[in-house]
Design a protein around this motif. Structure first.
Motif, PDB file in Angstrom:
ATOM      1  N   GLY A  30      15.385  26.615 -18.336  1.00  0.00           N
ATOM      2  CA  GLY A  30      16.759  26.179 -18.455  1.00  0.00           C
ATOM      3  C   GLY A  30      17.676  26.609 -17.328  1.00  0.00           C
ATOM      4  N   LYS A  31      17.146  27.347 -16.348  1.00  0.00           N
ATOM      5  CA  LYS A  31      17.965  27.802 -15.225  1.00  0.00           C
ATOM      6  C   LYS A  31      17.539  27.082 -13.946  1.00  0.00           C
ATOM      7  CE  LYS A  31      18.776  32.385 -17.212  1.00  0.00           C
ATOM      8  NZ  LYS A  31      18.632  33.849 -17.010  1.00  0.00           N
ATOM      9  N   THR A  32      18.516  26.816 -13.079  1.00  0.00           N
ATOM     10  CA  THR A  32      18.264  26.056 -11.853  1.00  0.00           C
ATOM     11  C   THR A  32      18.189  27.002 -10.660  1.00  0.00           C
ATOM     12  OG1 THR A  32      19.484  24.171 -12.758  1.00  0.00           O
ATOM     13  CG2 THR A  32      19.079  24.190 -10.386  1.00  0.00           C
ATOM     14  N   TYR A  33      17.102  26.890  -9.915  1.00  0.00           N
ATOM     15  CA  TYR A  33      16.873  27.719  -8.732  1.00  0.00           C
ATOM     16  C   TYR A  33      16.763  26.799  -7.513  1.00  0.00           C
ATOM     17  CZ  TYR A  33      15.684  31.225 -12.240  1.00  0.00           C
ATOM     18  OH  TYR A  33      15.712  32.081 -13.317  1.00  0.00           O
ATOM     19  N   GLY A  34      17.706  26.906  -6.615  1.00  0.00           N
ATOM     20  CA  GLY A  34      17.683  26.075  -5.426  1.00  0.00           C
ATOM     21  C   GLY A  34      18.547  24.841  -5.559  1.00  0.00           C
ATOM     22  N   VAL A  35      19.105  24.407  -4.430  1.00  0.00           N
ATOM     23  CA  VAL A  35      19.908  23.189  -4.357  1.00  0.00           C
ATOM     24  C   VAL A  35      19.201  22.224  -3.417  1.00  0.00           C
ATOM     25  CG1 VAL A  35      22.125  22.176  -3.736  1.00  0.00           C
ATOM     26  CG2 VAL A  35      22.045  24.471  -4.744  1.00  0.00           C
ATOM     27  N   ARG A  36      18.868  21.061  -3.903  1.00  0.00           N
ATOM     28  CA  ARG A  36      18.173  20.069  -3.093  1.00  0.00           C
ATOM     29  C   ARG A  36      19.091  19.562  -1.989  1.00  0.00           C
ATOM     30  NH1 ARG A  36      12.707  19.237  -2.892  1.00  0.00           N
ATOM     31  NH2 ARG A  36      12.109  17.064  -3.161  1.00  0.00           N
ATOM     32  N   MET A  37      18.557  19.514  -0.756  1.00  0.00           N
ATOM     33  CA  MET A  37      19.321  19.011   0.388  1.00  0.00           C
ATOM     34  C   MET A  37      18.980  17.561   0.706  1.00  0.00           C
ATOM     35  SD  MET A  37      19.141  22.222   3.058  1.00  0.00           S
ATOM     36  CE  MET A  37      17.342  22.155   3.184  1.00  0.00           C
ATOM     37  N   ILE A  38      17.691  17.225   0.676  1.00  0.00           N
ATOM     38  CA  ILE A  38      17.243  15.881   1.020  1.00  0.00           C
ATOM     39  C   ILE A  38      16.023  15.516   0.191  1.00  0.00           C
ATOM     40  CG2 ILE A  38      18.117  15.610   3.382  1.00  0.00           C
ATOM     41  CD1 ILE A  38      15.506  16.844   4.384  1.00  0.00           C
ATOM     42  N   ASP A  39      15.884  14.237  -0.113  1.00  0.00           N
ATOM     43  CA  ASP A  39      14.680  13.694  -0.738  1.00  0.00           C
ATOM     44  C   ASP A  39      13.937  12.873   0.305  1.00  0.00           C
ATOM     45  OD1 ASP A  39      14.954  14.779  -3.290  1.00  0.00           O
ATOM     46  OD2 ASP A  39      16.293  13.178  -3.936  1.00  0.00           O
ATOM     47  N   ASP A  40      12.624  13.071   0.380  1.00  0.00           N
ATOM     48  CA  ASP A  40      11.798  12.434   1.410  1.00  0.00           C
ATOM     49  C   ASP A  40      10.654  11.637   0.794  1.00  0.00           C
ATOM     50  OD1 ASP A  40      13.098  13.161   3.738  1.00  0.00           O
ATOM     51  OD2 ASP A  40      12.039  15.061   3.936  1.00  0.00           O
ATOM     52  N   PRO A  41      10.907  10.395   0.370  1.00  0.00           N
ATOM     53  CA  PRO A  41       9.818   9.575  -0.172  1.00  0.00           C
ATOM     54  C   PRO A  41       8.806   9.208   0.904  1.00  0.00           C
ATOM     55  CG  PRO A  41      11.824   8.283   0.037  1.00  0.00           C
ATOM     56  CD  PRO A  41      12.207   9.699   0.327  1.00  0.00           C
ATOM     57  N   GLN A  42       7.564   9.030   0.475  1.00  0.00           N
ATOM     58  CA  GLN A  42       6.464   8.716   1.386  1.00  0.00           C
ATOM     59  C   GLN A  42       5.793   7.420   0.946  1.00  0.00           C
ATOM     60  OE1 GLN A  42       4.014  12.287   1.659  1.00  0.00           O
ATOM     61  NE2 GLN A  42       5.840  13.566   1.828  1.00  0.00           N
ATOM     62  N   PHE A  43       5.465   6.584   1.943  1.00  0.00           N
ATOM     63  CA  PHE A  43       4.932   5.245   1.687  1.00  0.00           C
ATOM     64  C   PHE A  43       3.793   4.943   2.663  1.00  0.00           C
ATOM     65  CE2 PHE A  43       9.609   5.269   2.076  1.00  0.00           C
ATOM     66  CZ  PHE A  43      10.011   5.097   0.767  1.00  0.00           C
ATOM     67  N   PHE A  44       3.227   3.743   2.492  1.00  0.00           N
ATOM     68  CA  PHE A  44       2.417   3.143   3.535  1.00  0.00           C
ATOM     69  C   PHE A  44       3.329   2.293   4.410  1.00  0.00           C
ATOM     70  CE2 PHE A  44      -1.132   3.917   0.571  1.00  0.00           C
ATOM     71  CZ  PHE A  44      -2.009   4.541   1.453  1.00  0.00           C
ATOM     72  N   PHE A  45       3.249   2.500   5.715  1.00  0.00           N
ATOM     73  CA  PHE A  45       3.959   1.688   6.710  1.00  0.00           C
ATOM     74  C   PHE A  45       2.935   0.767   7.358  1.00  0.00           C
ATOM     75  CE2 PHE A  45       6.545   5.313   5.977  1.00  0.00           C
ATOM     76  CZ  PHE A  45       7.858   4.981   6.303  1.00  0.00           C
ATOM     77  N   TYR A  46       3.330  -0.463   7.661  1.00  0.00           N
ATOM     78  CA  TYR A  46       2.368  -1.409   8.219  1.00  0.00           C
ATOM     79  C   TYR A  46       3.017  -2.296   9.272  1.00  0.00           C
ATOM     80  CZ  TYR A  46       4.496  -4.959   5.160  1.00  0.00           C
ATOM     81  OH  TYR A  46       5.386  -5.816   4.543  1.00  0.00           O
ATOM     82  N   ARG A  47       2.189  -2.797  10.186  1.00  0.00           N
ATOM     83  CA  ARG A  47       2.628  -3.747  11.203  1.00  0.00           C
ATOM     84  C   ARG A  47       2.527  -5.150  10.622  1.00  0.00           C
ATOM     85  NH1 ARG A  47       2.128  -2.047  16.609  1.00  0.00           N
ATOM     86  NH2 ARG A  47       2.864  -4.138  17.125  1.00  0.00           N
ATOM     87  N   LYS A  48       3.643  -5.803  10.464  1.00  0.00           N
ATOM     88  CA  LYS A  48       3.665  -7.152   9.898  1.00  0.00           C
ATOM     89  C   LYS A  48       2.816  -8.121  10.719  1.00  0.00           C
ATOM     90  CE  LYS A  48       8.300  -6.810   7.850  1.00  0.00           C
ATOM     91  NZ  LYS A  48       9.688  -7.348   7.881  1.00  0.00           N
ATOM     92  N   SER A  49       2.935  -8.028  12.032  1.00  0.00           N
ATOM     93  CA  SER A  49       2.218  -8.971  12.892  1.00  0.00           C
ATOM     94  C   SER A  49       0.708  -8.810  12.768  1.00  0.00           C
ATOM     95  CB  SER A  49       2.638  -8.777  14.349  1.00  0.00           C
ATOM     96  OG  SER A  49       2.355  -7.460  14.786  1.00  0.00           O
ATOM     97  N   MET A  50       0.234  -7.597  12.605  1.00  0.00           N
ATOM     98  CA  MET A  50      -1.204  -7.369  12.472  1.00  0.00           C
ATOM     99  C   MET A  50      -1.731  -7.944  11.162  1.00  0.00           C
ATOM    100  SD  MET A  50      -1.872  -3.541  13.986  1.00  0.00           S
ATOM    101  CE  MET A  50      -1.663  -3.174  15.739  1.00  0.00           C
ATOM    102  N   LEU A  51      -0.964  -7.741  10.067  1.00  0.00           N
ATOM    103  CA  LEU A  51      -1.398  -8.300   8.788  1.00  0.00           C
ATOM    104  C   LEU A  51      -1.367  -9.825   8.831  1.00  0.00           C
ATOM    105  CD1 LEU A  51      -1.040  -5.306   7.903  1.00  0.00           C
ATOM    106  CD2 LEU A  51      -0.242  -6.174   5.692  1.00  0.00           C
ATOM    107  N   ASP A  52      -0.324 -10.383   9.439  1.00  0.00           N
ATOM    108  CA  ASP A  52      -0.231 -11.842   9.525  1.00  0.00           C
ATOM    109  C   ASP A  52      -1.391 -12.425  10.330  1.00  0.00           C
ATOM    110  OD1 ASP A  52       2.090 -11.789   8.059  1.00  0.00           O
ATOM    111  OD2 ASP A  52       3.433 -11.970   9.788  1.00  0.00           O
ATOM    112  N   LYS A  53      -1.714 -11.800  11.439  1.00  0.00           N
ATOM    113  CA  LYS A  53      -2.789 -12.295  12.295  1.00  0.00           C
ATOM    114  C   LYS A  53      -4.136 -12.268  11.582  1.00  0.00           C
ATOM    115  CE  LYS A  53      -4.922 -11.607  16.831  1.00  0.00           C
ATOM    116  NZ  LYS A  53      -4.888 -10.806  18.087  1.00  0.00           N
ATOM    117  N   ALA A  54      -4.341 -11.251  10.767  1.00  0.00           N
ATOM    118  CA  ALA A  54      -5.609 -11.119  10.048  1.00  0.00           C
ATOM    119  C   ALA A  54      -5.610 -11.863   8.717  1.00  0.00           C
ATOM    120  CB  ALA A  54      -5.921  -9.642   9.803  1.00  0.00           C
ATOM    121  N   GLY A  55      -4.482 -12.467   8.357  1.00  0.00           N
ATOM    122  CA  GLY A  55      -4.394 -13.171   7.083  1.00  0.00           C
ATOM    123  C   GLY A  55      -4.460 -12.244   5.891  1.00  0.00           C
ATOM    124  N   VAL A  56      -3.887 -11.042   6.043  1.00  0.00           N
ATOM    125  CA  VAL A  56      -3.926 -10.024   4.987  1.00  0.00           C
ATOM    126  C   VAL A  56      -2.556  -9.921   4.335  1.00  0.00           C
ATOM    127  CG1 VAL A  56      -4.181  -7.556   4.535  1.00  0.00           C
ATOM    128  CG2 VAL A  56      -5.758  -8.705   6.107  1.00  0.00           C
TER     129      VAL A  56
END
Length: 421
Positions: A141-167
């Motif tokens: 019930g007690k809070t330790y620490g104050v969040r400064m930033i949230d850093d979500p993580q994803f897959f990043f991709y090259r649109k042109s590469m997927l388009d060229k491969a038909g993916v």
């Protein structure tokens, strides 16, 4: 912000240092400061520790914020990222310990009395924080620490590469594996998951419809869906379509930016660098579902500010943290969006963060809100290591997933018994 984009620093190694010292009882030693000063304030001298962020301008920003504070003289130790964890936890055991430092929520630091209870600081604005950020910093019930930033993580991709491969953008782990194969050419690998694969362990578990621990702090990762996921991860590891031993790890965008791969796991912090290098030729998607019963997932990393409960200036340190990370919204938004891209944990600030309102950054925020998972403060480094060992045994090697998970269960079970009885 990102761990770094210019070193071999690892969040896991930092947590390992913290957990090891806590387990040995070392964090019970007293600390404080010896009047080291800096800044332009009056009264107490406070010292804050930060690791050296990879984004240009971050050191200057933190020192600029501190110089604007009038309640104390605040000096900043900007520590080389590769040395941050060892320097922080060694110094916490001495009279030169920092008054304030950034880290991640870890229950051992609470149980050892190393971090101060900040419930009174957070309570007046608690409803303005992302509830998951509050939960991930709360013990009994007690809070330790104050969040400064949230850093979500994803897959990043090259649109042109997927388009060229038909993916098309993968929606399942099977589709991701198939896409990696079709995108692999003589000079380009289809997929990069990081050099040690550790960054995708929890996302794979969540996308299999499981979790690390359940609400009762019981093992929740040992499921048929996770077993299936481990088998699929083994198949991609041995396929020849995975970039291994890249010059920099997953947190650095250069693998995708330099054309070493077509799809890379990375964090939102790198979006400005992707924009600069690739223009509009990039997109993001969550870790895809592993099984029919699963759903996509997004891991939310980030950094929080803690007060050294064993220091000599606890009250003054709490006042500084309150001023900067509770009251100064302009600095909080600047910290989150002017260097790398990060989501402000304060919902009112996130709502006004214009740089996150359009394009792929806005899509990242949407994925974060829909599929985000946060750290469990009770998930310790020993537990993290146990699942890293699972990946080593049956993804990098050809071991039995069931046997590897059984082994992990014993290690995690011992930790749970120590922590929760």
């Amino acid at each position: 912000m990102s761990a770094t984009s210019n070193s071999t620093w690892s969040r896991r190694s930092l947590l390992r240092a913290a957990a090891g010292m806590a387990a040995a009882g070392s964090l019970a030693a007293c600390g404080g400061n010896t009047g080291r000063g800096g800044g332009s304030g009056s009264g107490k001298n406070l010292v804050q520790y930060f690791h050296a962020y990879g984004e240009a301008g971050t050191e200057q920003a933190i020192k600029r914020y501190a110089a604007a504070y009038r309640g104390a003289r605040v000096s900043t130790q900007w520590i080389t990222s590769a040395d941050f964890e060892s320097k922080l936890f060694a110094t916490l055991l001495t009279k030169n310990a920092p008054d304030v430092f950034e880290f991640h929520p870890q229950i051992q630091m609470v149980r050892s009395g190393q971090v101060a209870d900040l419930t009174d600081l957070v309570a007046p604005v608690k409803d303005d924080f992302n509830p998951a950020d509050i939960a991930s910093h709360t013990v009994d019930g007690k809070t330790y620490g104050v969040r400064m930033i949230d850093d979500p993580q994803f897959f990043f991709y090259r649109k042109s590469m997927l388009d060229k491969a038909g993916v098309r953008v993968p929606e399942t782990l099977d589709e991701l594996i198939e896409a990696a194969a079709r995108l692999t050419t003589g000079k380009v690998k289809g997929l990069f998951l990081g050099n040690d694969l550790h960054a995708v362990i929890n996302p794979m578990i969540w996308s299999a419809g499981a979790d690390t621990l359940n609400a009762k702090n019981e093992i929740a990762y040992h499921t048929d869906g996770v077993v299936d996921g481990l088998k699929k991860m083994r198949s991609v590891f041995t396929s020849g379509d995975l970039l291994l031993d890249a010059p920099t790890d997953y947190w650095d965008p250069s693998a995708l930016n330099q054309g070493l791969c077509a799809i890379q796991f990375c964090g939102m912090w790198a979006m400005p660098q992707f924009q600069k290098a690739l223009g509009d030729d990039w997109g993001v998607f969550p870790f895809p579902k592993v099984t029919a019963a699963g759903k996509p997932s997004v891991y939310n990393g980030g950094w929080s500010m803690f007060v050294n409960a064993k220091g000599e200036n606890v009250d003054a340190a709490k006042e500084y943290v309150k001023w900067l990370w509770i009251e100064q919204k302009k600095y909080q938004e600047d910290w989150a969006t002017s260097y790398g891209f990060h989501i402000p944990p304060r919902t009112s600030i996130a709502a006004s963060a214009s740089k996150l309102k359009t394009g792929t950054p806005a899509e990242g925020v949407r994925l974060f809100n829909e599929f985000g998972h946060f750290d469990n403060i009770g998930w310790t480094q020993a537990m993290i290591t146990a699942l890293e060992d699972v990946f080593a045994d049956c993804v990098r090697k050809d071991g039995s997933p069931e046997a590897a998970l059984d082994k992990a269960d014993k290690a995690v079970g011992r930790e749970l018994k120590k922590l929760f009885g």
